[in-house]
Design an enzyme around this catalytic site. Structure first.
Site, mmCIF file in Angstrom:
data_model
loop_
_atom_site.group_PDB
_atom_site.id
_atom_site.type_symbol
_atom_site.label_atom_id
_atom_site.label_comp_id
_atom_site.label_asym_id
_atom_site.label_seq_id
_atom_site.Cartn_x
_atom_site.Cartn_y
_atom_site.Cartn_z
ATOM 1 N N ARG A 182 24.539 2.075 -22.835
ATOM 2 C CA ARG A 182 25.994 2.039 -23.043
ATOM 3 C C ARG A 182 26.630 3.406 -23.234
ATOM 4 O O ARG A 182 27.736 3.644 -22.747
ATOM 5 C CB ARG A 182 26.314 1.147 -24.257
ATOM 6 C CG ARG A 182 26.191 -0.319 -23.960
ATOM 7 C CD ARG A 182 26.142 -1.139 -25.222
ATOM 8 N NE ARG A 182 24.871 -0.982 -25.912
ATOM 9 C CZ ARG A 182 24.567 -1.563 -27.076
ATOM 10 N NH1 ARG A 182 25.468 -2.315 -27.676
ATOM 11 N NH2 ARG A 182 23.378 -1.381 -27.623
ATOM 12 N N PHE A 188 12.511 -7.154 -17.173
ATOM 13 C CA PHE A 188 12.599 -8.616 -17.259
ATOM 14 C C PHE A 188 11.809 -9.150 -18.450
ATOM 15 O O PHE A 188 11.735 -10.354 -18.646
ATOM 16 C CB PHE A 188 12.097 -9.258 -15.953
ATOM 17 C CG PHE A 188 13.018 -9.053 -14.778
ATOM 18 C CD1 PHE A 188 14.360 -8.765 -14.975
ATOM 19 C CD2 PHE A 188 12.561 -9.164 -13.476
ATOM 20 C CE1 PHE A 188 15.223 -8.574 -13.900
ATOM 21 C CE2 PHE A 188 13.417 -8.987 -12.393
ATOM 22 C CZ PHE A 188 14.741 -8.682 -12.603
ATOM 23 N N LYS A 189 11.186 -8.257 -19.193
ATOM 24 C CA LYS A 189 10.396 -8.673 -20.373
ATOM 25 C C LYS A 189 9.603 -9.933 -20.047
ATOM 26 O O LYS A 189 9.675 -10.947 -20.738
ATOM 27 C CB LYS A 189 11.287 -8.856 -21.585
ATOM 28 C CG LYS A 189 11.965 -7.550 -21.997
ATOM 29 C CD LYS A 189 12.695 -7.642 -23.310
ATOM 30 C CE LYS A 189 13.318 -6.329 -23.691
ATOM 31 N NZ LYS A 189 14.451 -5.908 -22.837
ATOM 32 N N ASP A 216 23.210 -1.708 -17.473
ATOM 33 C CA ASP A 216 23.519 -3.104 -17.779
ATOM 34 C C ASP A 216 24.948 -3.485 -17.420
ATOM 35 O O ASP A 216 25.523 -4.379 -18.040
ATOM 36 C CB ASP A 216 23.228 -3.383 -19.264
ATOM 37 C CG ASP A 216 21.746 -3.293 -19.572
ATOM 38 O OD1 ASP A 216 20.932 -3.698 -18.717
ATOM 39 O OD2 ASP A 216 21.387 -2.804 -20.659
ATOM 40 N N ASN A 270 0.033 -17.268 -14.040
ATOM 41 C CA ASN A 270 0.505 -17.600 -12.685
ATOM 42 C C ASN A 270 1.992 -17.320 -12.515
ATOM 43 O O ASN A 270 2.424 -16.747 -11.512
ATOM 44 C CB ASN A 270 0.208 -19.069 -12.356
ATOM 45 C CG ASN A 270 0.598 -19.401 -10.930
ATOM 46 O OD1 ASN A 270 0.058 -18.826 -9.986
ATOM 47 N ND2 ASN A 270 1.581 -20.287 -10.767
ATOM 48 N N GLY A 315 19.921 5.817 -32.189
ATOM 49 C CA GLY A 315 18.746 6.690 -32.084
ATOM 50 C C GLY A 315 19.092 8.049 -31.492
ATOM 51 O O GLY A 315 20.069 8.182 -30.751
ATOM 52 N N SER A 316 18.269 9.054 -31.843
ATOM 53 C CA SER A 316 18.487 10.406 -31.319
ATOM 54 C C SER A 316 17.453 10.718 -30.241
ATOM 55 O O SER A 316 16.256 10.479 -30.426
ATOM 56 C CB SER A 316 18.375 11.410 -32.476
ATOM 57 O OG SER A 316 17.603 12.533 -32.111
ATOM 58 N N ALA A 317 17.926 11.263 -29.115
ATOM 59 C CA ALA A 317 17.012 11.597 -28.015
ATOM 60 C C ALA A 317 15.989 12.630 -28.475
ATOM 61 O O ALA A 317 14.789 12.482 -28.229
ATOM 62 C CB ALA A 317 17.814 12.125 -26.824
HETATM 63 P P1 XMP Z 1 21.715 0.690 -24.899
HETATM 64 O O1 XMP Z 1 23.026 0.265 -24.327
HETATM 65 O O2 XMP Z 1 21.485 0.151 -26.278
HETATM 66 O O3 XMP Z 1 20.656 -0.014 -23.935
HETATM 67 O O4 XMP Z 1 21.463 2.154 -24.804
HETATM 68 C C1 XMP Z 1 19.302 -0.159 -24.235
HETATM 69 C C2 XMP Z 1 18.643 -0.859 -23.106
HETATM 70 O O5 XMP Z 1 17.277 -1.052 -23.385
HETATM 71 C C3 XMP Z 1 16.988 -2.440 -23.523
HETATM 72 N N1 XMP Z 1 16.230 -2.522 -24.735
HETATM 73 C C4 XMP Z 1 14.929 -2.764 -24.800
HETATM 74 N N2 XMP Z 1 14.043 -3.022 -23.841
HETATM 75 N N3 XMP Z 1 12.361 -3.120 -25.480
HETATM 76 C C5 XMP Z 1 12.753 -3.219 -24.200
HETATM 77 O O6 XMP Z 1 11.915 -3.496 -23.342
HETATM 78 C C6 XMP Z 1 13.200 -2.854 -26.465
HETATM 79 O O7 XMP Z 1 12.837 -2.736 -27.616
HETATM 80 C C7 XMP Z 1 14.555 -2.685 -26.106
HETATM 81 N N4 XMP Z 1 15.624 -2.384 -26.843
HETATM 82 C C8 XMP Z 1 16.654 -2.276 -25.949
HETATM 83 C C9 XMP Z 1 18.292 -3.165 -23.594
HETATM 84 O O8 XMP Z 1 18.194 -4.436 -22.993
HETATM 85 C C10 XMP Z 1 19.166 -2.238 -22.804
HETATM 86 O O9 XMP Z 1 19.000 -2.453 -21.422
#
Ligand code: XMP
Length: 224
Positions: free
Chosen positions: A201, A67-68, A18, A74, A184-186
């Protein structure tokens, strides 16, 4: 050489990229390319650089367009067409728009040999406000029914990853954002049933993104 446009699980890490400028995007991706299985991009980077960034990133790893997508069928079709023509391997769409929108996204993706991930529940604190447990499960079920490749489930709530895994079985993949900066934890997320963790981040803002990505890789490897 591995197919750079094919999503395959090796490290279990997807980089959420991002940043908003091309130089940083390419520099960070080059530094971690062998440690991640895909790069997820969204509005910040695409609005900052244009969709042409996809072909540049695809040289390093498959690109997932976050892009959710959430519109009428369409419009969804037109958006997905742009995504896949640009060279993305997958797109993230919303499921609350209903079966017709969702199936149109899958149909368009399939025409390009692309994949669709459906948001089932978001990772931030407000993410469970409208996406109640029942609705998330319904969206996960719909994703399976309409041929999505996978769902997006929150690494910030591993118990929800586990519950959603039970809904989709082994047919679909789970990608989980929320590792690192969101707490969160991997390891916990993968143990709960995710195929990939999405990390943004904590990698791209790190002084040494490669070191951070390596830490996550090692954390996941220890589970095997
Ligand atoms: P960070 O910086 O928090 O970035 O590690 C997380 C990334 O994931 C996206 N994000 C989501 N995307 N459903 C999604 O489709 C989600 O629940 C969700 N939560 C976070 C966020 O935009 C960033 O790119």
């Amino acid at each position: 050489m591995a197919d750079k446009n094919k999503l395959q699980r090796k490290t279990g890490i997807i980089l959420a990229l991002d940043v908003t400028d091309e130089a940083s995007a390419l520099e960070i991706t080059a530094a971690v390319a062998d440690l991640v299985d895909a790069v997820k991009i969204g509005y910040p980077l695409v609005l900052g650089t244009g969709l042409s960034i996809v072909s540049k990133l695809s040289k390093y790893a498959p690109v997932i367009a976050d892009f959710k997508v959430a519109d009428i069928p369409n419009t969804d079709h037109l958006i997905c067409e742009h995504v896949f023509k640009a060279g993305c391997a997958a797109v993230i769409v919303q499921g609350f728009t209903g079966p017709d929108s969702l199936s149109e996204c899958v149909k368009t993706a399939t025409a390009f040999d692309g994949k669709v991930f459906v948001v089932s529940e978001m990772s931030h604190p407000g993410g469970s406000y409208f996406f109640t447990d029942e609705i998330s499960k319904e969206i996960a079920g719909l994703s399976r029914k309409y041929g999505a490749f996978g769902i997006v489930a929150p690494a910030t709530r591993p118990e929800r990853v586990k519950e959603l895994r039970a809904v989709i079985g082994d047919d679909l993949k789970i990608i989980s954002p929320g590792v690192g900066a969101q707490g969160g934890s991997a390891a916990d997320t993968i143990k709960a049933g995710a195929d990939w963790v999405i990390v943004g981040r904590s990698i791209y803002n790190a002084e040494n993104p490669r070191d951070e990505a390596m830490k996550v890789k090692v954390e996941i490897e220890k589970l095997i």
